[in-house]
Design a protein around this motif. Structure first.
Motif, PDB file in Angstrom:
ATOM      1  N   PHE A  46       0.861  -1.185   0.000  1.00 32.53           N
ATOM      2  CA  PHE A  46       0.000   0.000   0.000  1.00 32.53           C
ATOM      3  C   PHE A  46       0.896   1.234   0.000  1.00 32.53           C
ATOM      4  O   PHE A  46       1.721   1.398   0.898  1.00 32.53           O
ATOM      5  N   ARG A  47       0.738   2.082  -1.002  1.00 31.01           N
ATOM      6  CA  ARG A  47       1.568   3.279  -1.099  1.00 31.01           C
ATOM      7  C   ARG A  47       0.692   4.521  -1.110  1.00 31.01           C
ATOM      8  O   ARG A  47      -0.188   4.680  -1.946  1.00 31.01           O
ATOM      9  N   GLU A  48       0.965   5.424  -0.190  1.00 32.04           N
ATOM     10  CA  GLU A  48       0.209   6.669  -0.091  1.00 32.04           C
ATOM     11  C   GLU A  48       0.721   7.671  -1.114  1.00 32.04           C
ATOM     12  O   GLU A  48       1.913   7.987  -1.156  1.00 32.04           O
ATOM     13  N   ARG A  49      -0.189   8.173  -1.958  1.00 32.15           N
ATOM     14  CA  ARG A  49       0.167   9.180  -2.947  1.00 32.15           C
ATOM     15  C   ARG A  49       0.135  10.563  -2.308  1.00 32.15           C
ATOM     16  O   ARG A  49      -0.425  10.758  -1.222  1.00 32.15           O
ATOM     17  N   ASP A  50       0.728  11.536  -2.985  1.00 33.07           N
ATOM     18  CA  ASP A  50       0.768  12.883  -2.411  1.00 33.07           C
ATOM     19  C   ASP A  50      -0.605  13.542  -2.375  1.00 33.07           C
ATOM     20  O   ASP A  50      -0.799  14.534  -1.667  1.00 33.07           O
ATOM     21  N   ASP A  51      -1.585  12.991  -3.114  1.00 32.29           N
ATOM     22  CA  ASP A  51      -2.943  13.537  -3.056  1.00 32.29           C
ATOM     23  C   ASP A  51      -3.820  12.795  -2.054  1.00 32.29           C
ATOM     24  O   ASP A  51      -5.027  13.034  -1.962  1.00 32.29           O
ATOM     25  N   GLY A  52      -3.222  11.870  -1.290  1.00 33.27           N
ATOM     26  CA  GLY A  52      -3.951  11.154  -0.260  1.00 33.27           C
ATOM     27  C   GLY A  52      -4.521   9.822  -0.698  1.00 33.27           C
ATOM     28  O   GLY A  52      -4.896   8.987   0.150  1.00 33.27           O
ATOM     29  N   ARG A  53      -4.610   9.585  -1.994  1.00 35.90           N
ATOM     30  CA  ARG A  53      -5.105   8.296  -2.466  1.00 35.90           C
ATOM     31  C   ARG A  53      -4.075   7.202  -2.185  1.00 35.90           C
ATOM     32  O   ARG A  53      -2.886   7.478  -2.005  1.00 35.90           O
ATOM     33  N   ILE A  54      -4.537   5.951  -2.188  1.00 37.81           N
ATOM     34  CA  ILE A  54      -3.664   4.829  -1.881  1.00 37.81           C
ATOM     35  C   ILE A  54      -3.523   3.925  -3.098  1.00 37.81           C
ATOM     36  O   ILE A  54      -4.511   3.408  -3.630  1.00 37.81           O
ATOM     37  N   ASP A  55      -2.278   3.747  -3.550  1.00 40.50           N
ATOM     38  CA  ASP A  55      -1.983   2.800  -4.623  1.00 40.50           C
ATOM     39  C   ASP A  55      -1.838   1.408  -4.021  1.00 40.50           C
ATOM     40  O   ASP A  55      -1.196   1.227  -2.984  1.00 40.50           O
ATOM     41  N   ILE A  56      -2.419   0.437  -4.699  1.00 46.69           N
ATOM     42  CA  ILE A  56      -2.396  -0.955  -4.237  1.00 46.69           C
ATOM     43  C   ILE A  56      -1.678  -1.790  -5.291  1.00 46.69           C
ATOM     44  O   ILE A  56      -2.120  -1.861  -6.445  1.00 46.69           O
ATOM     45  N   SER A  57      -0.576  -2.416  -4.920  1.00 46.55           N
ATOM     46  CA  SER A  57       0.182  -3.265  -5.834  1.00 46.55           C
ATOM     47  C   SER A  57       0.187  -4.681  -5.285  1.00 46.55           C
ATOM     48  O   SER A  57       0.682  -4.921  -4.178  1.00 46.55           O
ATOM     49  N   MET A  58      -0.372  -5.631  -6.056  1.00 46.11           N
ATOM     50  CA  MET A  58      -0.546  -7.001  -5.570  1.00 46.11           C
ATOM     51  C   MET A  58       0.202  -8.007  -6.453  1.00 46.11           C
ATOM     52  O   MET A  58       0.294  -7.842  -7.655  1.00 46.11           O
ATOM     53  N   ARG A  59       0.692  -9.060  -5.821  1.00 49.42           N
ATOM     54  CA  ARG A  59       1.297 -10.188  -6.506  1.00 49.42           C
ATOM     55  C   ARG A  59       0.787 -11.473  -5.858  1.00 49.42           C
ATOM     56  O   ARG A  59       0.421 -11.491  -4.693  1.00 49.42           O
ATOM     57  N   SER A  60       0.800 -12.574  -6.631  1.00 48.45           N
ATOM     58  CA  SER A  60       0.354 -13.847  -6.082  1.00 48.45           C
ATOM     59  C   SER A  60       1.182 -14.991  -6.623  1.00 48.45           C
ATOM     60  O   SER A  60       1.878 -14.859  -7.633  1.00 48.45           O
ATOM     61  N   LYS A  61       1.088 -16.133  -5.942  1.00 48.18           N
ATOM     62  CA  LYS A  61       1.724 -17.346  -6.424  1.00 48.18           C
ATOM     63  C   LYS A  61       0.889 -17.897  -7.593  1.00 48.18           C
ATOM     64  O   LYS A  61      -0.315 -17.637  -7.687  1.00 48.18           O
ATOM     65  N   PRO A  62       1.509 -18.657  -8.498  1.00 53.06           N
ATOM     66  CA  PRO A  62       0.761 -19.228  -9.617  1.00 53.06           C
ATOM     67  C   PRO A  62      -0.470 -20.001  -9.143  1.00 53.06           C
ATOM     68  O   PRO A  62      -0.419 -20.750  -8.171  1.00 53.06           O
TER      69      PRO A  62
END
Length: 326
Positions: A255-271
């Motif tokens: 979870f990464r907080e952007r400078d405008d307050g929104r939250i970027d979500i970056s996901m990965r999974s196993k095959p």
């Protein structure tokens, strides 16, 4: 494919754009496409809403990429590696598109087919792979500049030919790009063994904060962390990969907080664990094993929602896996 070829052959001035928060495939496919179309005598303007990450700044033509909008003279708009129109950000809005034709070239299974013409291939490991094949269909010679950009897209989106969608075709495309002059060892080194001191410090803090519950591992990157360490574009991209290597986890999320307050979500999974439905439910998109979204909520609200959905997905996946083995 014939309709796509005809559009590109007919066009005189092309405006090409890729997605916000660009990765190696966004930059590589955008620049590779630009060089190929210029070899065919077209005028091409490459655009991105966000800055080019420093690790890709030395790619041929990277200095030309700017946060500009289409000119009235551009007669064809092209979207590369973006799963929906909003991912293009400020450089290509619905108002900018208007009545002009929009060609969408993408490999994300979650693509919304928002173009007048859509070339979508979820079996492709990267959009750069598609651009290479499209260039061959157009009869455009692949030179060293375009090959270097396209191989960067292929290498980064396959994590160095390690993802489950690394097919024989991907390796054949990579071979042709190397034969055209792309330096695979140099591209791989720049993509995976080249990070700033600030990036490594951020990774250390992120790993120190990571948590693991019910097969889901996660961490958070706050604006305080990003500003204190002076993190630049792309410097946080590899952290989710570290989390995804945790043996006890089927899913990883940053979870990464952007400078405008929104939250970027970056996901990965196993095959075997498909993240695409989770990303779609969050208004995002991506691949089965790599997906993301952005939410206009607080960090705690986003974390609670996403972790709950991932836990359900992991539980369902594990139940199905046990059933298949029984």
């Amino acid at each position: 494919m014939s309709e796509v070829v005809e559009m590109l052959q007919t066009a005189r001035r092309i405006f090409a754009a890729s997605h916000i928060d660009p990765d190696g495939d966004a930059i590589g496919s955008l620049l590779g496409f630009t060089w190929i179309m210029r070899r065919l005598g077209k005028t091409v303007t490459p655009a991105l809403a966000d800055a080019v990450p420093w690790r890709f700044c030395k790619l041929p033509g990277a200095a030309e990429i700017a946060a500009v909008k289409p000119s009235p003279d551009d007669d064809l708009l092209v979207s590369l590696d973006a799963s929906d129109q909003s991912r293009l950000g400020s450089v290509l809005t619905a108002d900018d598109i208007g009545e002009r034709p929009l060609l969408v070239i993408d490999h994300h299974v979650t693509n919304t087919r928002f173009g007048a013409v859509n070339l979508i291939d979820p079996t492709a490991a990267s959009t750069a792979e598609m651009v290479c094949l499209l260039g061959e269909e157009l009869g455009a010679p692949i030179d060293e500049a375009s090959a270097t950009c396209l191989l960067t897209g292929v290498v980064t989106d396959t994590l160095g030919f390690r993802t489950t969608n690394t097919t024989p075709r991907v390796l054949e495309v990579a071979q042709r790009l190397m034969q055209a002059g792309a330096n695979l060892p140099e591209i791989a080194r720049g993509a995976f063994n080249n990070q700033s001191y600030a990036s490594l410090r951020l990774t250390a803090e992120a790993l120190n904060k990571m948590q693991l519950e019910d097969g889901v591992v996660w961490t958070e990157l706050t604006q305080e962390m990003l500003k204190r360490l002076e993190i630049g574009p792309g410097d946080a991209a590899g952290i989710v990969g570290y989390l995804a290597s945790v043996r006890e986890a089927d899913a990883a999320v940053v979870f990464r907080e952007r400078d405008d307050g929104r939250i970027d979500i970056s996901m990965r999974s196993k095959p075997g664990l498909n993240l695409a439905p989770v990303a779609l439910s969050l208004g995002g998109g991506g691949h089965p094993q790599a997906a993301g979204a952005t939410l206009p909520l607080s960090m705690s609200a986003v974390r609670e929602r996403v972790i709950a959905e991932l836990k359900r997905a992991v539980a369902a996946h594990r139940t199905q896996t046990v059933g298949e083995k029984a």
